[in-house]
Design an enzyme around this catalytic site. Sequence first.
Site, short mmCIF file in Angstrom:
data_model
loop_
_atom_site.label_atom_id
_atom_site.label_comp_id
_atom_site.label_asym_id
_atom_site.label_seq_id
_atom_site.Cartn_x
_atom_site.Cartn_y
_atom_site.Cartn_z
CD GLU A 12 -0.85 4.72 -6.33
OE1 GLU A 12 0.19 4.31 -5.80
OE2 GLU A 12 -0.89 5.15 -7.51
CE LYS A 13 2.41 8.34 -10.50
NZ LYS A 13 3.32 7.81 -9.48
CG HIS A 14 -1.74 4.78 -10.79
ND1 HIS A 14 -0.51 4.79 -10.19
CD2 HIS A 14 -1.52 4.77 -12.12
CE1 HIS A 14 0.43 4.79 -11.12
NE2 HIS A 14 -0.16 4.78 -12.30
CG HIS A 62 -0.98 9.10 -13.70
ND1 HIS A 62 -0.78 9.00 -15.06
CD2 HIS A 62 -0.65 7.90 -13.18
CE1 HIS A 62 -0.35 7.78 -15.33
NE2 HIS A 62 -0.27 7.10 -14.22
CG HIS A 115 3.38 6.71 -17.21
ND1 HIS A 115 4.08 7.12 -16.09
CD2 HIS A 115 2.32 5.98 -16.74
CE1 HIS A 115 3.48 6.66 -15.00
NE2 HIS A 115 2.41 5.97 -15.37
CB CYS A 144 -1.98 3.49 -15.34
SG CYS A 144 -0.28 3.93 -15.75
CG HIS A 151 2.15 2.23 -13.11
ND1 HIS A 151 2.42 3.51 -13.52
CD2 HIS A 151 3.34 1.66 -12.82
CE1 HIS A 151 3.73 3.72 -13.47
NE2 HIS A 151 4.31 2.61 -13.05
FE FE Z 1 0.86 5.15 -14.11
#
Ligand code: FE
Length: 131
Positions: free
Chosen positions: A16-18, A46, A52, A116, A119
């Site tokens: 999970e990149k976040h 990310h 974004h 983010c 997100h």
């Molecule tokens: Fe994001």
Amino acid sequence: MSELKDLFQSADWKTEKHVPVIDAPDTVKKGELIRIVATVGKEIPHPNKTEHHISWVEIYFQPQGEKFPYQIGRIEFSAHGASANGVDTSTVYTHPEAAVSFKTDKPGVIFACSYCNIHGLWQGSRALKVE
Ligand code: FE
């Protein structure tokens, strides 16, 4: 009613990149300077665009047996490609990497949270031993 704590998401940072990845020593000596780097997108990059991006990272330390955490630092990432010519035109992008240092006499848990812009809130943690 939902509470803020319910909005923090967590996952395995490898998938999970976040999730902020915390690089820190596993064990330190009492009073020794502890250098921490919290990075978002270490394994899976990310996006870092005007529309974004990661806005900020905060790092906390919760000493074992104590009720309250201590904020070690908050780092804002401010350049996301925008310029007077519009979105993604500046070529300047802050990389979401936050480096802080602190010292402690107690073991505990290091927490990092990231935001983010589309997100939401994410958290990661890592144990710290003190000998
Ligand atoms: Fe994001």
